[in-house]
Scaffold this motif. Structure first.
Motif, short mmCIF file in Angstrom:
data_model
loop_
_atom_site.label_atom_id
_atom_site.label_comp_id
_atom_site.label_asym_id
_atom_site.label_seq_id
_atom_site.Cartn_x
_atom_site.Cartn_y
_atom_site.Cartn_z
N LEU A 1 -29.00 43.84 -21.90
CA LEU A 1 -28.45 42.54 -22.30
C LEU A 1 -28.10 41.67 -21.09
N LEU B 1 -29.79 38.09 -20.02
CA LEU B 1 -29.01 36.85 -19.95
C LEU B 1 -28.91 36.27 -18.54
N PHE B 2 -28.95 37.13 -17.52
CA PHE B 2 -28.62 36.65 -16.17
C PHE B 2 -29.75 36.76 -15.16
N PHE C 1 -16.17 48.99 -26.06
CA PHE C 1 -16.67 48.42 -24.81
C PHE C 1 -17.62 47.26 -25.08
N THR C 2 -18.63 47.53 -25.92
CA THR C 2 -19.60 46.47 -26.19
C THR C 2 -18.94 45.32 -26.96
N ASN D 1 -20.16 42.41 -24.57
CA ASN D 1 -21.26 41.57 -25.05
C ASN D 1 -20.86 40.12 -25.27
N PHE E 1 -20.59 38.42 -21.88
CA PHE E 1 -21.91 38.13 -21.32
C PHE E 1 -22.54 36.92 -22.00
N LEU E 2 -22.47 36.94 -23.34
CA LEU E 2 -23.13 35.89 -24.11
C LEU E 2 -22.51 34.53 -23.80
#
Lengths: 303, 267, 254
Positions: free
Chosen positions: B192, B196-197, C24-25, C29, C32-33
């Protein structure tokens, strides 16, 4: 042409500290049905995997089809037929496709494989399940398919690891019948089993394994003659075993019964009665490989 | 009926790769689920419509080096790259793990003349074959949107395959270390942020300088740069470097994967 | 009701093995998003005044909350349901006890909502930390997000119960959940979609969730009054629960 298809000398297999196969010697001749008889954990499957060149020997020498498994594994495997204990059939493919792709792994042409599939399906009595997926097949059918698959490359040597373990009695007989046929055709078979009846039925010659070692070797008949008295009297007693002393050649106490080895079990039973002992159960039978194993190791094959 | 076994045996097989047999097996399996296989093509296309076109209208044009391009033209190569990564990772992790632990497919293969290296190379080849088909499909969509400016755009297909190779090899190597399904949660933790990065959705110079350094480590970044250079027709020597990173990653992964498979399957 | 709670308990027990990675996710997540899309891509959108009166980060935040609720509900009501029916056969085992079909489905749905609530709460917290929304805005957006989960969970369960095997689930995510995530107004207003596709987006439950969440959180002038969205989601949920129940009776008993 070589006559000994497998030769092993001082063969050892260790997993860490555990010694699965502890320096064994044996040879398998062309056209022979050779067996490894022993309980679970005796080292039979490890030996099979070394012969099948999917597990390297820790030490000792092993020649298969006159070649060295360590350096010529691929050449050896191209001439072996392997029937592993867990079938390892391809669940995503049909019966026919399992045979087709397996043949392709041996670089056989599609045409050649297709021609063989018909014969093999007939041999495995699976002709009407040709397009079925593998999953819904019965245990016996899966086993027969695995054997057919192992024959796709017309192998010189066929390895059968516990061919009937987990099958019901009827399915076992069907399978034995198929294996007899292979024998009659002169195939060389190596069979591992922990069933003494299977070893007696199928093997021309066998070795008895226990704790990674070979403890006896010969044809079923020779082994029985050499290591037993010929007949066995089975008794279930109230009295301590000591009451039987002097009867037969040898007594062995099991969890649920006592075995009396004797040349003449009939007279041994008469002697038991004569001593005023009334066993809850008595049975007279021929000595089997089970008794051979008991004599050699002091334990039963299947517990 | 002819004899089932012979006394002479088949011709003895020697050297040479047999990875294509593994490919053949997978093709045989996918015949029945080809709709599902082909459906993998749609995911990057959906993203292109949504992010490239939908969000693109909110973004306007983007500055890449000396050029100004539409946002869709900027993001399309990145979507192609990410989908090459995702497809390869999925194929080489969950699928391989299933075959390894449950299906026992490889045990059967290894009792034939196939070797662990054939299995590893064959599985990676299969994942590339699928990835290649998706990349071609995506190129067609790009062309329909007027995003393919020159024939150089076609070079994005081998570039996408290189990304697939790098990630499939490493994914497979990682899979040989997995113990249970739960370990696979880790894969998303890695993919992920890569998705994204990696200069995927906006140019590198939007990131703070510290993050830029981190991004340069991302293997997907190298893939995105490579693919983008081809679709936008902007070449320089840095491309060789990007390609080398991916190639090296793939070769190391392949080496580790076959070595590990050998240890797992030939105990 | 106790039967249903037993089923919830069994789900919770299974969850104990995986909660660490899911927590954690649950935080990482969203972070990050939001960083990538909200801040990174957002800087391009905002330079272009793309999101009108709002920053792109603020525009994105309420919608992502609803979209995440949908994804969580879909995750909880798909593979685990298939596993219960077909793989580990826990449904069959449960039905051999006093637990009934209604308990089984009801309990699974309650559990699914507990998970949705966890994930949405974590996401909302991250949004506040990012400065995307104020605490009040985030709290308001949570309610439509939860309703989105309530609508999707029985729908996905219904779909899953009717499937023979899991290849249909791959299709569900590929052609259902992912397109909804991408085209239901979360990342860009549906007015950007081609004319002909706009009525289609209006038919998707996620659009109602996203619109409602954005309305309550940002007070952006709504296309529809929020009561309409709420009614649409509730009606969808009830209809799907009814359908899922019927399908499960057929699958497990008939």
């Amino acid at each position: 042409m070589i006559e000994d298809l497998v030769e092993a000398e001082g063969l050892v297999k260790r997993f860490g500290d555990f010694t699965a196969v502890d320096s064994i010697d044996f040879t398998v001749g062309r056209g022979e049905a050779f067996g490894f008889l022993g309980p679970n954990g005796a080292g039979k499957s490890s030996t099979m995997k070394m012969i099948g060149t999917v597990s390297p020997a820790t030490s000792g020498t092993l020649r298969v089809l006159g070649m060295d498994p360590a350096s010529q594994g691929r050449q050896i495997r191209s001439r072996l037929g392997v029937v592993p204990q867990d079938n390892s059939l391809d669940m995503e493919l049909t019966v026919e496709e399992n045979l087709m792709i397996y043949g392709r792994y041996f670089d056989l042409s599609r045409r050649e494989v297709r021609a063989r599939i018909a014969d093999l399906l007939e041999f495995a009595q699976l002709t009407d399940r040709r397009t079925s997926k593998v999953e819904p097949l019965s245990g016996g059918m899966k086993r027969r398919l695995t054997i057919a698959r192992g024959l796709i490359n017309r192998p010189e040597l066929i390895l059968l690891d516990e061919p009937t373990t987990g099958l019901d009695p009827q399915a076992r007989h069907v399978l034995w019948d198929r294996l007899y046929r292979l024998k009659r055709e002169g195939a060389t078979l190596i069979i591992t089993t922990h069933y003494m009846d299977e070893a007696e039925q199928l093997c021309d010659r066998l070795v008895i394994m226990d704790n990674g070692r070979i403890v006896g070797e010969g044809s079923p008949r020779e082994l029985i003659d050499r290591h037993t008295s010929g007949e066995v009297l089975e008794l279930r007693l109230e009295e301590p075993v000591g009451a039987l002393s002097g009867i037969g050649d040898h007594t062995e106490e099991l969890a649920d019964r006592v075995l009396v080895a004797s040349r003449d079990a009939e007279s041994a039973l008469a002697e038991v009665h004569a001593r005023g002992i009334n066993p809850a159960m008595s049975l007279i039978r021929r000595a089997t490989l089970e008794d051979v194993f008991l004599t050699l190791t002091g334990r039963t094959l299947v517990d | 009926m002819s004899a089932l076994t012979t006394r002479t045996g088949p011709p003895t097989l020697t050297g040479g790769w047999r990875a294509h047999r593994v490919l053949e097996r997978n093709l045989m399996v996918s015949k029945r689920s080809w709709v599902l296989v082909l459906s993998g093509f749609f995911e990057p296309v959906f993203y292109l419509f949504s992010i490239g076109v939908g969000v693109g209208a909110m973004v306007g044009d983007v500055q890449v080096g000396a050029r100004t391009v539409s946002y869709a033209a900027f993001v399309a190569p990145a979507l192609l790259s990410s989908s090459a990564m995702n497809g390869a990772v999925f194929e080489s992790t969950l699928n391989i793990f299933f075959k390894l632990k449950w299906g026992k497919v490889y045990d059967a293969m290894l009792s034939t003349p196939l070797r662990p290296a054939d299995v590893a190379a064959g599985e990676i080849g299969w994942s590339l074959l699928r990835g290649g088909l998706y990349a071609i499909g995506f190129m067609v969509v790009m062309a329909l949107f007027g995003l393919a400016e020159s024939w150089w755009t076609l070079m994005a297909i081998p570039a996408a395959l290189l990304i697939g190779f790098a990630f499939a090899s490493v994914g497979m190597a990682a899979t040989t270390f997995m113990r249970s399904w739960q370990d696979f949660d880790l894969i998303n933790v890695v993919t992920l942020p890569l998705f994204l990065f990696s200069a995927t959705f906006y140019p590198l110079d939007v990131y703070p300088p510290a993050i830029q350094t981190v991004t340069r480590i991302s293997p997907l970044y190298h893939g995105v740069e490579l693919v983008r250079a081809f679709t936008l027709g902007m070449f320089d020597w840095s491309l060789a470097g990007h390609a080398a990173v991916l190639l090296g990653m793939g070769l190391i992964g392949l080496r580790v994967a076959s070595g590990r498979l050998e240890r797992l399957l030939l105990a | 009701m106790t039967g249903r709670l037993r089923v919830v308990e069994s789900h919770a027990r299974r969850y104990r093995h995986t909660w660490r990675s899911s927590v954690f996710t649950g935080f990482v997540n969203p972070a990050f998003l939001l960083a990538a899309m909200g801040l990174g891509l957002g800087s391009l959108v905002d330079a272009n005044n793309g999101a009108g009166a709002f920053s792109y980060l603020a525009f994105l935040a309420p919608g992502l909350l609803a979209a995440t609720a949908m994804q969580t509900a879909a995750g909880e009501s798909s593979y685990p349901v298939m596993a219960g029916i077909k793989w580990i056969k826990s449904y069959e085992a449960a039905l051999a006890t006093p637990i009934g079909i209604r308990d089984l489905l009801g309990g699974q749905q309650i559990w699914s909502m507990i998970r949705v609530a966890q994930v949405v709460a974590a996401f909302a917290l991250v949004e506040v930390l990012f400065g995307a929304l104020s605490v009040r805005q985030a709290a308001l957006a949570t309610i439509p997000a939860l309703m989105t989960g309530v609508a999707f969970s029985p729908a996905i369960a219904w779909f899953t119960i009717r499937l023979e095997n899991d290849s249909g689930l791959a299709g569900l995510f590929r052609f259902g959940i992912i397109p909804l995530f991408l085209f239901s107004g979360t990342f860009f207003p549906i007015s950007q979609l081609p004319e002909q596709m706009q009525p289609l987006a209006v038919l998707t439950p996620l659009w109602h969730g996203v619109e409602w969440a954005r309305d309550w959180a940002l007070g952006s002038p709504p296309l529809w009054p929020w009561q309409w969205h709420a009614t649409a989601l509730a009606a969808f949920a009830v209809a799907c629960f009814w359908g899922a129940h019927r399908a499960l009776v057929r699958r497990m008993i008939l």
